[in-house]
Structures are given as C-alpha cells and as structure tokens.
Design an enzyme around this catalytic site. Structure first.
Site, PDB file in Angstrom:
ATOM      1  N   TYR A  37       1.087  -1.305   0.192  1.00 37.92           N
ATOM      2  CA  TYR A  37       0.068   0.127  -0.158  1.00 37.92           C
ATOM      3  C   TYR A  37       0.719   1.307  -0.058  1.00 37.92           C
ATOM      4  CZ  TYR A  37      -0.235   0.093   5.416  1.00 37.92           C
ATOM      5  OH  TYR A  37       0.001   0.075   6.649  1.00 37.92           O
ATOM      6  N   GLU A  38       0.228   2.423  -0.380  1.00 38.24           N
ATOM      7  CA  GLU A  38       0.955   3.643  -0.561  1.00 38.24           C
ATOM      8  C   GLU A  38       2.160   3.672  -1.741  1.00 38.24           C
ATOM      9  OE1 GLU A  38      -0.130   6.499   0.331  1.00 38.24           O
ATOM     10  OE2 GLU A  38      -1.546   5.889   2.069  1.00 38.24           O
TER      11      GLU A  38
END
Lengths: 596, 596
Positions: free
Chosen positions: A438-439
């Site tokens: 994620y990110e």
C-alpha cells in the site's frame, strides 16, 4: 509480550547520525533540542508501551466489524484514540497555530516508529490524518485550514485518502469518480472508492475524506484529476456538525493482516451526490495528493521499521526463554536456551541489523526533510530536499521489504510455536505483508526512484550521497580491527556497485527502458542495503570513539555493524549483476504471455 | 483458480535431467519407463486438478475442527481420501507384495509434487503414512508388515509420527514419554505428544501412531529412545478392529496456515496406558525414526516445490488478466495487462526460476535414491546413496525457504488484492510458512548438511557434485550467445564459492565450530542456489540442442535459466562471504544475552 521502545538506540541515531543538535539550531525548531527529544520519547515510550501495545493482539482477534454501514472498531481502540488526541500525539510535527507542537520531523519520526511497533493497525488512523493535514496545509484555503486542522490535530476528527477504485490501483489515470460543480462553489461527487483505510469507524466524531475525482470537462489521464474534501458529516459555519453527507461504507475487507484497521469500500453519491469542496485548483489533484502520499510513504516506511523492531523483541524474548539442544561447541552437557545456538544468533542478528540500519536511514532522511523546511539558505533547502526525495522511496520500499523478511525470520526463531497463532509472531508476519503494497508497491517506489529521483537529475542526488559514503570509507580505513576492516571492504564494494548501477540506469534509460526497469527493484534494494550499511558504518565509528562511555551498547553496535557488512552488504555486488546484466535479459522480457 | 500440473516440465526434467531411461533399466523398475511415467503423470494431473485442488480453499475457510476428542475434517476431504486410496496413489512407490505399484521414487516424486500443489493440507496425511510405511518396511517384523502395510497402502488406515513433546522439539534427547513392558511382549505408553499432524481425523477407519518413548531402564539422551506402534483401535488377529486404545486427542492447534490439516495434541495413557508394540529393538528408535524423517524431509521439500508452483500459476493468471498502467517504454498509449510490466516479469521469472530449479534438483535427488536402492553394483549404490543423502537437507531446506519467498512474491504480484483473503494468494503465503519449520527447521537441515553430510566424509559427496558441475561449465563454454555466457560466468563463480565454503567448513569445524555454524544456513542456501542453478544450466543445454522440437518451451527454459544465472546465482559469492568471514564474527557470537 509487551513492547519496550528502544529509546537508547533512537536517541543515539538522532544525536550521532541525524545531527539533532544542528536541527535544533534552525529557526523555528528552538524547542527541538536533545532534552526535549528525550522527554518526548520517554513519554511516547510509556504511552505506546502501556496504552497502545496491549491492544495489538486484541485487534487481531476481535477486528473491526461492519454492520449496516457502521464499523465498530476493536474494544479499547476508541478510548486509546481519545488519549492519543488528548496527549497531543497527532500534532507533534504540525504548526502550533493549529494546536500542534511544531517539533522537527526527526523527533516525530521516533514517535511514529513507536506507535507502529506498538500497533500497526491503530497507527494507520493517525497516519492517514497526517496526510490530510499536510495536503490542507499546502493547498487548502485559510478557511479550510481553520475549519479542519484544529479538529484533526486535537484527534477529534480523522482524515482519509481516497485514491483507489476497482479499475484504478497503481494507475491513477484510470480514476472515474465524478465531481459535478453545483454553481455555489461546492461539488457533488459520485463513484466508488476501495481500499480506504479507516474509511469508516467509531473512534472520532467526524471523518474527513480527501477524494480524487474528475470534473465534467477535465482532460483525460492524471492531468484531469482534482482533489476534494468530503466530510462524513457536513460542518456548519460555527464548526458544529451538520447533516450526514452522502458517502457510505458498503463493506470492509477480510484481510490477511492489520485486521483491526478497517479497509472500507466507500460509495459516494448513491443518494443524490456527496457534497465536496475543492482543494486548491481543479486538475491539480494529483500534485496535492503527492504531498499526502510522500508523507504517507515515509510513514509506511516507519511502519516497516516499527514492525521489524517488534518482531525482533518478541524473537529475542523467546530465544532467551526456550531451552533446546546442547551447544554445538560442546561447552555444556545440558540443553541451553536457544539464544546460545549460532543459527539463532544469526537470525536475531539479521533481524537486528536490518532494523537498526533501516531506522538510522529513515531518521537521517527525516533530518534532511527538517533542514529542507527550516534552513534559512535556499540552496541548502534545495539540496536537502533533493536528498530527502531520493531517500523517500528507499525508506518506503526497502524498510517494508525487509519488514516482511524480518517478521518471517521472527516466526522461524519460534520454531513450531511460531506457526501457532496464540504465540503472536505470526501476526507480525501477516501484518507486515501489506507494507510493500500500500501507498505504492515496491515497484512503484522503484519507478519513482529511477524516474524522478535518479534519471531526472542525472544521478546528482545519488552521487552526492556516494561522495558522503566515500568519506565514511576513508574514516573506516583509519581504524584497526576486523569489524572495521570488514565494513571497509564491503561498504567499498557496495558503494562501487551502487555507483555503477546509477551510471548504468542514467545511460540506458532512453535506449532500453525495459531492461532498466527489469532491474528497478534490485536497484532499490541495492540502494537500501548500501545506504543503511553506510549508517551502520557511521554508527560503528561513533561507537568506537565512545566505547568506554557505554561498553555494552557500543560493543553490540559494532558487532551488529560487522554482521551487517558480512551478511547483508556482501550481497550488494550480486544485486548489481541483476541490474546491469538486465541488457542480457531480453529473455524473460521477450517471452510471449503464453510462455508463462 | 484451478491447478494445472506442469506435466511437460516434469517429464522434461525426468527424462533429460534425472535420466529416467537408465532408472527404468534397473532391476525391479522394468515398469518405470517413460510411457508409464507419462500415463501415471497424466492421470495424477487429472485427479489432483479435478478432485484435490478444488478442496484447497474450502480447507482454509472451513478447517478441521475438534469437538470432544473427535476431529471433523473439511467437508469433501473424506471422500477425496477414499478416491485417493482406491486410485492406488498411496502405493505408487511401495512394494507390490503389499499392494503397491513399485514404481521409481522419481515417478512418485512428480505425483507427490502435484498432490502438494493441489492441496498442502490434504497431502500431509499420505505424507505421514508414507513415513510409517518406510519405517515398518525397514524395521518391522513380517507380522507387523502383513498387518499394517496393506491397510496403509490401500488408504484404509493412516499413519502418524509422534516425536515432539512440549519440552522436546528439535532436541529429541529430551523425550519423556514412558513405555512400560507388560511381560507379554506389549508395552503401555504414558505421555503427551504435540504437533501431531493428522493425529486425529475422520478420513480413515484407523490411525496408527508411531511413537518415540523411553523404556524404564533406557539410557539418557537419544540413545535411550524406542519406537512403538500405537494404533487408535487395537487390531484383532484376523485384521478386524478391536478395542479403542488409550490415546486421545485433547485439542488441535489454531494455526497460521495449512488449517485443514489437524495438528493434534495427543494424550497417551491417561486411562491405564496406551497399548504399544515395539518396532525393531529397544533403544534404536531414533535410527528408525530417521528413516521416516528422511522420507518425510524429502517430501516436505516437495511441498515447497508444490506450493511454489501453485503460487506461480495463480500469479501468472492474475498478471495476464489485470489491466493497469501504460508500458514504461511507451509502446502503447493505453493501460496494458500487468504481465507486460518489467517488474512483474521480474517477479514471475523469479518465482518460476526458483520453482523450476528446485523441482529439477529434487527429481535428480530422487533418481539418485532409485539407483541407490536398485543398482546391482554395491559401489554404485553407495555412491548414489551418499549423493542422495547430501541432497536431502538441501531439497528440504532450500525448497521450503524459497517457497516462503515465492509465495510472498505471489502476494506482491496481486498488489492490494493479494492482501484480501478471498483472492487466495494469501493462503499460500500462510501455508508455506510452516515448511521451513516442521520435519526439522532449516537450521536442523543445515546442521545435518554440515555434520553428517559434509564433514563426516571430508567433503567427498560435495566434491563429487562439484566435479559434475565442472563438466556442465565446460559444456556451457562451447555454446554461443549471452544466455550461455551468463550462465557460464555465474555458475563458475558459484561453484568456486561453494567449493571454498566446503573447504572452509571441513577445515574449521573442530577449531571453531560456532563460527562454522553461524554460516550453516547460508551454506545450505548457497548449496541450493548453486545446485539448482546447475540443473538450470543442464536444462538450457538440452533446450539449446532440442530447440527446434518445441520452440516455445525451450526458449522459455533458456530465458528462465539466464534469469536464474543473473538474478539468483549472482548472489552466491555474497553468501560465501557470510560463510567464510564467520571467523570475523565473534562479534554477535560473543555478545551477552543482555546485549540483545
């Protein structure tokens, strides 16, 4: 088992490697001196250890649960978040005019690490709010700042980032959520967002969504994306809460880990349109979102460091307690605690070396960010900003990749018990797995590292770092003893590998982009190994000079640095091969889909 | 997604690398020719793909459940196990006099891989029964063989291995379970065993436990351990089932993965004593248990290959389907399926290279075992047995370590979807994590590799393999083209690293055992990387010669081998550093417990 923040190592890194004293000398950071840092860290250690860490297992066993549009978080989370807000922890790094403490990012980074060690799932809520604060500080109107920032910083409201849609993950060009102007300056939003961390929960009075969407005449692709504020409850002019907005959580995901953190599917505008307020200018959304994302990417890197430290502590505790087998050198006739077995030492040393190296690099990066923000000289600000930006994808990508490895080794140290959920080691292994995703996945970080951070300036930021590494190599040559010889040898080889890789990438990116990108993640990993190794080298030099002041701490640091050199840095030349022989790998690039 | 057995690659490896033709020429293996192999593999592929693989997800979501001493397995498992037994799959490798098919281990190994790819949890039940069969074949009386083996091989009864106790995991010297002779040739057993795979279940009429225990006057340590048969239901002389024995399942574990496979805590003798029958002689239990363990260790290595293949197939399917982002080389203006992105290629190629290399090495090892059993010349039998025994800890240790990595990369290929349990990739990541732990952790394998397999013969088996590798290196030098040059370079460097590591270990084991064992797992990993790389090199030479016969298959093999050379074999010299600079690592070995 409980979590004890490694305050001594944190302060060592802050003072000796990240030069906290010179940060505290910058205008605006007058309160950020060593004594303040020590006091803040001690208090954060207490709060995280006593209040947040004990909720970690509970969050895994009794995770957030969805029912009829509402999300109930793990019992205890709401109260802990109230204490978090009241303690001022959301505002450590933020401006005092909105209720923050205006401390250097360097100090905030240590606090962030502790919160993540204590409880990755819990820490995600403030992490996202931080991103929302950054975006509003940069691009919000004065009125927007006044309306939202004090509430965020007090921990009364929380923020979210709404990027992903079912067809648009890494590629934001594919975003389809619509924002229709209403003629009164407001918009109505329609669309579906997925993977929204803390997109719905019961820990705060209001949730303020920052949402990427397209206005009707926006250009295609990423140049047609705007950023909107969409509060769960509309906010009246006096700051009180008004009507429920048309954004609803239709489900949360059933995940491998970080189960206490609700991952929401949000539906915007199913009942007439969700009221949204433009941030900054139309079609500049991606730019603002990058502000949030850069802050969030660094923070996710700290999640990697945090969970690595926690996994290490648990493995050490088990290794000191579990009795099994006689020593291989015949030094005892009875079975001993497993920390006496060489391979257990190797595993613990690997976990520790990665964790200390990644911590040091992240803190040093935070210090560069502080100088980039606060230095009176613009040239200095620019130089430090360039170094910081080079380091962000490495802090994010490398710290999270190693976190998966470290958590996996943590399971291994426990043997069969590691596979039993009650032991707790498995939770870190499950939780850590989201971090390289994620990110921005590691590949996205590596693309950023190559495209924006290496090629765009012709490798200048990388070369600047390599020049600093040369100074450390020269200093190592002056010290006698095998640990320093080993580090000298492997840091020299590693920095040469990194330098040649940078040259290769800059030279080949135009003529053979596919071959260069085949080596993108190996390049990120090489840069991480070398730069963290450099920090370990700097640390061992300080420990050599200060050895007498704290013998156990400094001999452990030197031993860990030597281990890092021989077991981790030694892999650097092999990674270089993977990068620069990419030109020989038309092979797997040239295969047809059917050949897979 | 479904599983499709890679029959083409399996047959290629069997024929070209493991020399099935010469195995089929050995006495007793007349039926083990290529046509038989193809027919057996095709049928195994159908059975595993259609019957066993579809139960894999069900096993994770509705795992084995304990209630009042009984274990209910996942719905569908019992029927599938009945089909497994009726299909003759338990007996592929076992003697025809007890109902088996007496085929080479080489053929059975491919079947074993398929079963594990299809369903790790299911495959564990026959895996343990195989171990019990091996132990009885070696050390059982004729009467014991006649009583148990036909039932095992028909799939009517299943076997278990009872080693571990709460205080005795890796260290069997600590076993405390008591066996008291009853004067009539039987014993009564008292004690607690943990981590007993399929220690209780509802898939078979009877469960036959093979149990390590101590007789009253037995010497201390591993020389005082005996092996007993303890059936769940006593067996009457006519073979029918008699009274329920005093062995009871008091609980099963709540695990990270392989949830369908019940991991039992067994209580022996709480109600007067569990009736047990000695296998072989008293105090020789460890010796017999090693027979089971060696078979089981090899089989767990195949679990590593199996789950790697399955994770690879799922990642490839997703990569061909998921559309995201434009190509980095600007070759398309629209987003493409992610299999076109270089880093996704790198991930898939990494998964594939490890899996194909580990498969090839395991099959080659199985062939050595076949020669060791069936060759008429004793010197040949001994030589091949020594090579097989050198390879077993590598097949077990290396294939399972890489399985964790491969499953982790499989999650990464899926991006955010990989973290959602419904996607399925996460199950492989959870399941695979037990493989480097059970049947001897990687450290235990590495100890075995160093102690019994490298030092005891002065490195002879390793040198024999290195001499064969030299022949392959010479053959590579004869072929033009970058793929072969790359492999030549990196296999040469890798074999030198392995050779020097073997010399270091043999030379230093007495003077500095701790330093040697600090490098034990790096040595196992180095040996795995080089030996699997050697198989990839042999494969690419065959593919070069046969290219025209099947262009897509052989060009893919050559490309995968080149990738293996540049991205995996290239790490070998770094691992050598970790092994041979162990002498400089008094550092982490010398630290006190408190310094961790």
């Amino acid at each position: 088992m409980s979590y004890r923040a490694p305050v001594k190592d944190m302060l060592f890194v802050m003072k000796e490697l990240a030069d906290l004293d010179s940060i505290a000398a910058l205008p605006g950071f007058e309160d950020g001196n060593f004594d303040t840092a020590q006091a803040v860290l001690d208090e954060a250690a207490r709060f995280c250890g006593e209040v947040i860490a004990p909720l970690n297992v509970a969050g895994d066993r009794d995770p957030s649960a969805w029912s009829d549009g509402q999300v109930r978080t793990t019992p205890g989370f709401k109260d802990a978040f109230r204490q978090f807000g009241q303690g001022g922890w959301q505002g450590v790094v933020h401006p005092s005019e909105f209720g923050g403490q205006n401390l250097p990012k360097l100090i905030a980074t240590a606090c962030m690490e502790m919160l993540n060690s204590a409880n990755l799932s819990f820490a995600l809520c403030p992490l996202l709010t931080d991103g929302a604060i950054e975006a509003l500080l940069t691009a919000g109107t004065d009125e927007q700042k006044a309306r939202y920032l004090p509430k965020f910083i007090a921990g009364e409201w929380t923020g979210t980032m709404n990027l992903t849609e079912p067809q648009a993950g890494s590629d934001l060009a594919l975003v389809r959520t619509r924002a229709e102007p209403q003629g009164d300056g407001t918009y109505k939003l329609f669309g579906t967002k997925i993977f929204i961390t803390y997109g719905e929960h019961d820990m705060a009075e209001n949730i303020v969504h920052l949402v990427l969407a397209r206005t009707p005449d926006a250009p295609e692709g990423v140049k047609g994306i705007s950023l909107f504020i969409v509060p769960k409850f509309l906010v009246n002019d006096d700051g009180s809460l008004g009507a429920r907005n048309d954004v609803h959580c239709v489900s949360i995901e059933h995940k491998l880990g970080i189960k206490a953190s609700p991952t929401a599917v949000l539906q915007f505008g199913d009942h007439g349109g969700a009221v949204g307020y433009l941030i900054g200018e139309e079609n500049h959304g991606l730019e603002y979102m990058f502000i949030m994302m850069n802050a969030a990417r660094f923070a996710v890197g700290m999640q990697g460091v945090g969970v690595s430290e926690r996994a290490y502590q648990q493995a050490v505790a088990y290794a000191k307690e579990r009795v099994q087998s006689r020593p291989v050198d015949g030094s005892a006739r009875e079975a001993v605690t497993i920390i006496h077995h060489p391979d257990v030492r190797r595993m613990l040393a690997t976990m520790r070396a990665y964790t200390e190296g990644a911590r040091a690099l992240a803190y040093v990066a935070a210090a560069h960010s502080d100088v980039a923000h606060a230095h009176p000289d613009e040239a200095q600000r620019k130089k430090h900003q360039a170094v910081y930006e080079y380091l962000v994808p490495i802090v994010k990508g490398f710290s999270t990749e190693i976190a998966v490895d470290v958590a996996s080794i943590g399971v291994q140290v426990h043997g069969g018990m590691g596979f039993i959920e009650e032991t707790g080691a498995a939770q870190y292994y499950r939780d850590a797995r989201i971090l390289p995703i994620y990110e921005g996945t590691t590949a996205i970080q590596a693309n950023d590292l190559i495209g924006r951070k290496t090629v765009r300036d012709g490798g200048a930021a990388a070369q600047l770092l390599l020049a600093h590494i040369d100074q450390t190599i020269a200093a190592l040559a002056e010290v006698d003893g095998q640990p320093f010889k080993s580090m000298h040898r492997h840091l020299s080889a590693g920095s040469l590998s990194l330098g040649r890789s940078v040259e290769f990438i800059v030279a080949r990116i135009k003529s053979d982009p596919n071959a260069v990108f085949l080596g993108s993640v190996p390049y990120l990993r090489l840069a991480g190994i070398v730069l963290c190794g450099w920090q370990m080298a700097r640390a061992m030099l300080v420990s050599h000079a200060r050895r007498a002041e704290d013998e156990p701490f400094h001999t452990a640091k030197i031993a860990t640095a030597q281990f890092y050199a021989e077991h981790i840095l030694s892999l650097a030349p092999g990674l270089e091969t993977a990068i620069v022989s990419a030109n020989g790998s038309e092979g797997v690039l040239a295969l047809s889909e059917d050949q897979f």
